[in-house]
Structures are given as C-alpha cells and as structure tokens.
Design an enzyme around this catalytic site. Structure first.
Site, PDB file in Angstrom:
ATOM      1  N   ASP A 299       0.752  -0.930   0.103  1.00 43.80           N
ATOM      2  CA  ASP A 299       0.114   0.085  -0.018  1.00 43.80           C
ATOM      3  C   ASP A 299       0.859   1.111  -0.062  1.00 43.80           C
ATOM      4  O   ASP A 299       1.991   1.152   0.198  1.00 43.80           O
ATOM      5  CB  ASP A 299      -0.776  -0.117   1.268  1.00 43.80           C
ATOM      6  CG  ASP A 299      -1.928   1.041   1.266  1.00 43.80           C
ATOM      7  OD1 ASP A 299      -2.447   1.491   0.153  1.00 43.80           O
ATOM      8  OD2 ASP A 299      -2.609   1.391   2.149  1.00 43.80           O
ATOM      9  N   HIS A 300       0.436   2.327  -0.200  1.00 41.00           N
ATOM     10  CA  HIS A 300       1.011   3.690  -0.050  1.00 41.00           C
ATOM     11  C   HIS A 300       0.445   4.237   1.216  1.00 41.00           C
ATOM     12  O   HIS A 300      -0.833   4.313   1.447  1.00 41.00           O
ATOM     13  CB  HIS A 300       0.634   4.546  -1.054  1.00 41.00           C
ATOM     14  CG  HIS A 300       1.567   4.048  -2.595  1.00 41.00           C
ATOM     15  ND1 HIS A 300       0.594   4.424  -3.633  1.00 41.00           N
ATOM     16  CD2 HIS A 300       2.442   3.565  -2.814  1.00 41.00           C
ATOM     17  CE1 HIS A 300       1.483   3.952  -4.616  1.00 41.00           C
ATOM     18  NE2 HIS A 300       2.620   3.409  -4.044  1.00 41.00           N
ATOM     19  N   PHE A 473      -5.111   4.387   0.317  1.00 42.44           N
ATOM     20  CA  PHE A 473      -6.113   3.757   0.025  1.00 42.44           C
ATOM     21  C   PHE A 473      -5.687   2.864  -1.449  1.00 42.44           C
ATOM     22  O   PHE A 473      -6.211   2.895  -2.401  1.00 42.44           O
ATOM     23  CB  PHE A 473      -7.345   4.447  -0.384  1.00 42.44           C
ATOM     24  CG  PHE A 473      -7.887   5.074   0.763  1.00 42.44           C
ATOM     25  CD1 PHE A 473      -8.887   4.146   1.596  1.00 42.44           C
ATOM     26  CD2 PHE A 473      -7.738   6.240   1.164  1.00 42.44           C
ATOM     27  CE1 PHE A 473      -9.305   4.920   3.052  1.00 42.44           C
ATOM     28  CE2 PHE A 473      -8.297   6.940   2.105  1.00 42.44           C
ATOM     29  CZ  PHE A 473      -8.884   6.225   3.241  1.00 42.44           C
ATOM     30  N   HIS A 474      -4.478   2.416  -1.412  1.00 41.29           N
ATOM     31  CA  HIS A 474      -3.856   1.805  -2.577  1.00 41.29           C
ATOM     32  C   HIS A 474      -3.339   0.384  -2.482  1.00 41.29           C
ATOM     33  O   HIS A 474      -2.188   0.200  -2.627  1.00 41.29           O
ATOM     34  CB  HIS A 474      -2.533   2.550  -3.164  1.00 41.29           C
ATOM     35  CG  HIS A 474      -2.780   3.975  -3.572  1.00 41.29           C
ATOM     36  ND1 HIS A 474      -1.903   5.200  -3.819  1.00 41.29           N
ATOM     37  CD2 HIS A 474      -4.113   4.518  -3.912  1.00 41.29           C
ATOM     38  CE1 HIS A 474      -2.529   5.791  -3.962  1.00 41.29           C
ATOM     39  NE2 HIS A 474      -3.922   5.784  -4.217  1.00 41.29           N
ATOM     40  N   PRO A 475      -4.343  -0.533  -1.820  1.00 42.33           N
ATOM     41  CA  PRO A 475      -3.935  -1.878  -1.596  1.00 42.33           C
ATOM     42  C   PRO A 475      -3.914  -2.541  -2.795  1.00 42.33           C
ATOM     43  O   PRO A 475      -4.336  -2.288  -3.939  1.00 42.33           O
ATOM     44  CB  PRO A 475      -5.014  -2.595  -0.828  1.00 42.33           C
ATOM     45  CG  PRO A 475      -6.237  -1.606  -1.022  1.00 42.33           C
ATOM     46  CD  PRO A 475      -5.643  -0.321  -1.220  1.00 42.33           C
TER      47      PRO A 475
END
Length: 566
Positions: A299-300, A473-475
């Site tokens: 993630d980020h 919100f980048h899984p």
C-alpha cells in the site's frame, strides 16, 4: 437455488471487472455474467457523482467495504482504515479521481522479472492510451477515444495550486507539464478522471454504460461471491449470495476474479486456493496449496503536512454547510464550479536521494487542511501536502478469518516495518518544509499546523508518522504476477496450477506502482482482455521517456532559498 451457464463469469464490477465485461462482450457470441456485491452507481447520488464530494462515500458503508486492519505493530498498534469500493465501479466509484499511470520505470522493472518481459512501459502505453479520452486531445502519450474521461487542470483555478508547483521548482526540483507524459518526475498539474460535464468518470460510467445494453452481458448487483467451484483443477463456476438466496453459475470458459487486493485473495482462500496451513485452520478443503495467495500485500502510506493560509483563498468556506447548497446547485445544473473538481489539481513526484533511480515520494496538493476522508478539518483557512513514499519494502498479508463470505478478512499491511521506510518519511517531511518555505508561498504561508514547527528531530518525526500517517487507499500485490515460489498468476493473469481461472486487478501487480492505482488497474485489464480474447497485443509505442541515470535529485544551487540546518 438457480443455475445458469455463461462463457465467462466475472467476480467484481470494479476498475478491472468492468473493463473485462465490456471488452469480452464486444464479441457478440460470448456471454458474460458480471457479479457485484454492491449496488448500482446511482447517478442521482451526489456522494459518488460529484468530484468535490469524494470524502462522503468513505464515511459510510453503502459504497465502502470499510475494512479495518489488525493492529499495525509499527504504527502505535493502531487499527487503520482500509476503504474499498462497493457498487458498480468498485473503487473507481469512491476514489480520489487522480489519474496517475505510474512511472515508466515501474513497468520496466516489472519486465525484469522472469516471464514478465512483455510488461515494459512501451508495451503498456498502448493500453493506457486505448482506455483514455483526454479533454485536450490525444498525443504520443495520451488517447482520444477511450472510455475513461480524463480532465486536465485549467488556468484560473485556486491560486494555491500554481504557488505550490512554483515553490517546488524554486526548491530545485523539476517542473513537468504532464505527470503521465514524457517525464513524471517533478511538479505540475494533475490529470483527473472527471467528465467534461463535471461528473466522476468511474468505470461504470465509462465502460458499463456502453456494454450494459448488450444482450450477451448480464449484470447482477447485490451478488456476493461465496466460492469458486472446481471440477478437479479446473474452475467451473461460482456460487454467490443475493440476500438469503444462494445461486450457482457455471462458466464454460473461465472464471475471472476482479475483486481487488483484499477480496480477491479472500475469495480464492475461501474456495480452497491459498496457503494450505491457513486453509486447514478453517477446515477448508484444499484445491491447491498456493502459498502466495494473500501475501506480498502493499500500500501507499501518506501524511498531511498542513499550514495556515494567510489569505482567504482556501476551500475552507466550502466546508460550511450554508455555502454548500449553492455549490451543489451550480454543479447539478451546469457541471461547473467547486463541485466539479476533486481539488487535487496539482502534485508531483521527487527523488529524495540522488541514487534513487526514479521518484520515491509523491505529493498531492490540496487548498484546504483536512483529512482525506473528510475528518479533522482545521477550522481556519489552510492548505496541505499529502506526502508519502512510493515503494515501501514492507510487506503484509490478507488472511481469511472464517468461511463466511460476509466476514471481513484479517488484514495486516505491516506498515513501516523496514528502516528504509523511516528514512524516506523523514526525508519527505524535511523536503516538504523546504518546498513550503520558498518565495512562491510567502504571501500564503502561515504557521505550520502539522506536524508543527517544533517537531524536528528524527525521534519527533518518527512519532508523528506513527501517530498520524494514514493509508492512501492503494492496496495491491496480494496475488502477484510472476514465476517465483510466491507468485499466484502468470503474465496473463492465469492462476498457477489451475485451469479456467484468472485474477485481473491490482492484486496481481508484482510491485506497487509510483502513484495512484486506478489508471494502472484499468490498463492491466485492457491488456489481459486482449489475451483472453486471443488477440494480438497492441503494437508497442516507441516514444522517449525520462530516466534520471544518476542525475541529482534536486538542483540545490538553483534553489531560491537554501536548505535550513536542523
């Protein structure tokens, strides 16, 4: 129980699933069932259709799975938010609408992995172009006739955008006119997935609107996939729930899992595909012991570096309820005004060290001081930079808790587990402060609100990150593509060791890309759609792209104000 048969069954109508449903049904003899656990993308609901309302879907569960992590051991044991989209459009229905493709070297790096030689940037670029209609027209890097509407930043928007870009340049970093073109590195305007009429350009709008009228596509909403069915080692169908009713659909050709980086490994594990020991803990019959399913989760992580704004030019008044009816009415009637923008109209990518081969830090600039999900708004005029590292070496996992499809899985991103994470976040805070103290922001910059001017030492910065950093919100990457022992799918998304089963979404990225994930996920689906259809891949686009090759990350000599000593 009802039973139907189709050529393809797609589990998940999100950024990838809608692409596949649209492209596969271009062949009139091919039948497709598209299952979506959420509901329609109601076009009258401003929460998902108005770009400026992007925080609202994250505040409820109608459009958001609202996952939560296990206590993160390096983040003060916080349980952290993990929002994912629910409804036609998936996460493209609730995301921040930033259209960022990633850096060219992300894909060139993927292609160095065994078996992924056809995933270079120049192999991927034709599919980015195929998906896109950019409002200023096509060029060597951009498309002009694709399903995804991309809007560029226009002159005359909030003056803080230009000031923040100018400040980045004054600090010695490059300026770039196109974060998705020749050079991602630097500061400049940000493209966004917004239609010319000021509406969110989700994949439901761009792709499904053209496909849903086809007789060979059946879309079933409120359909929660329970298990993939197998005939030996071949996927043969899907069982799903609609309320209390259970239904079964059979696939003549393939089952395509497009449920995202959390739900795709969850569905595979529930179906008996995953780490054998995990499955046996829940008495799930093992179809295939595939150890990488749910591993390699990435993630980020990002922080909000916030400042008071000395001039009344921020979006702070727009947060007040008495100003919102006017904003909403202009948007509803004309598709213009503050409601028609996500207000992430400028940003950038930098390298914090000269030996970084491509950018490791991303910036989103926002002319208001507030959390991404709409919480913790600062009660004054302010602005902020969302700042985070791009390729953390930390790895997490998604693990099934139960066999019940309604139960959320155990999620652990394992944020900030490596020393490099801490170095990059300290570097990012200090670089941001150097940018913010440049002359371009002098007339606007007030006091630093977060982390606060007194937060300077490594220990103090680390404490701020542990307490305040949040997901971007980048899984991704939890069913990674490749051929090593932990790979789940091959270069075409086919699950290793099984027939008739693919995973096509952000979970198959081997390594997370540099930037937001919606555009790369759409590209991945476009590229694999051609493979599924047996079509020749689009020809490589032979265009130049920037490579730093060891050049200084920052031209300190040209910085208007030199770095402060700490």
């Amino acid at each position: 129980m009802t039973t139907r048969e189709y050529d393809y069954i797609i589990c998940g109508a999100g950024s990838a699933g809608n692409v596949l449903a649209t492209r596969l049904t271009e062949d009139p003899d091919v039948t497709v069932l598209l299952l979506e656990a959420g509901g329609p993308d109601y076009r009258f609901d401003f929460r998902t259709q108005m770009p400026a309302a992007l925080a609202y879907p994250l505040q409820g569960r109608r459009y958001n799975w609202a996952y939560e992590t296990d206590p993160e051991p390096h983040m003060d044991n916080r349980r952290m938010e993990c929002g994912r989209g629910k409804g036609l459009g998936g996460s493209s229905l609730i995301n921040g609408m930033c259209y960022i493709r990633g850096n060219a070297l992300d894909y060139d790096n993927w292609s160095t992995h065994k078996g992924l030689e056809n995933w270079t940037y120049l192999d991927c670029l034709p599919y980015f172009k195929k998906a896109e209609t950019r409002d200023v027209g096509p060029n060597d890097y951009h498309g002009g006739s694709g399903p995804v509407s991309v809007t560029t930043s226009k002159p005359g928007v909030n003056p803080l955008f230009e000031a923040m870009v100018d400040a980045g340049v004054q600090a010695g970093y490059p300026r770039t006119d196109d974060l998705n073109g020749y050079q991602q590195e630097g500061f400049g305007p940000m493209d966004r997935t917004v239609t010319p009429k000021g509406r969110r350009a989700s994949t439901a709008r761009g792709y499904l609107d053209q496909a849903k009228v086809r007789p060979n596509l059946e879309i079933v909403t409120h359909a929660l996939a329970d298990r993939i069915l197998f005939d030996g080692k071949r996927a043969s169908g899907v069982t799903y729930l609609r309320g209390s009713e259970r239904a079964t659909a059979h696939a003549r050709r393939e089952v395509l899992v497009c449920s995202g980086a959390i739900a795709s490994p969850q569905l595979l594990q529930r179906s008996g595909v995953g780490p054998g020991a995990w499955l046996k803990e829940l008495d799930i019959p093992v179809v295939l012991d595939l150890p990488g399913v749910g591993q390699n989760l990435q993630d980020h992580l990002e922080m909000y570096i916030q400042y008071e704004c000395k001039e009344p030019v921020s979006l702070y008044p727009a947060l007040k309820w008495w100003n919102q009816p006017k904003i909403g009415l202009e948007w509803m009637l004309n598709g213009t005004g503050l409601g028609a923008s996500n207000h992430f109209e400028a940003g950038g990518f930098i390298r914090t060290r000269d030996d970084d081969p491509w950018p490791n830090i991303q910036y989103h600039f926002l002319p208001v001081a507030i959390n991404y999900n709409g919480s913790n708004a600062i009660e004054m005029h302010g602005f902020q930079a969302h700042v985070g590292s791009m390729r953390s070496p930390s790895r997490g996992r998604v693990k099934l808790r139960s066999r019940d499809p309604n139960d959320h899985p155990s999620i652990l991103f394992n944020y900030m587990a490596e020393a490099l994470d801490w170095r990059e976040f300290r570097d990012a805070i200090r670089a941001t402060r150097e940018i913010m103290r440049q002359p371009a922001l002098d007339r606007y910059r007030g006091r630093e609100l977060n982390p606060g001017a007194d937060c300077k030492s490594d220990k103090e910065l680390d404490a701020f990150v542990r307490a305040r950093a949040e997901t971007a919100f980048h899984p991704s990457c939890s069913c990674k593509m490749g051929y090593d022992d932990m790979a789940v799918v091959d270069e075409e998304g086919r699950v290793h060791g099984l027939d008739g089963l693919r995973v096509v979404d952000a979970s198959i990225m081997p390594i997370i890309t540099t930037g937001n994930l919606n555009a790369p996920t759409i590209m991945i689906a476009e590229k694999i759609a051609d493979k599924i259809r047996g079509r020749q891949p689009l020809a490589r686009v032979d265009v130049p792209y920037f490579v730093a090759n060891g050049a200084p990350a920052r031209n300190v000599a040209k910085a208007v104000r030199q770095p402060e000593t700490v």
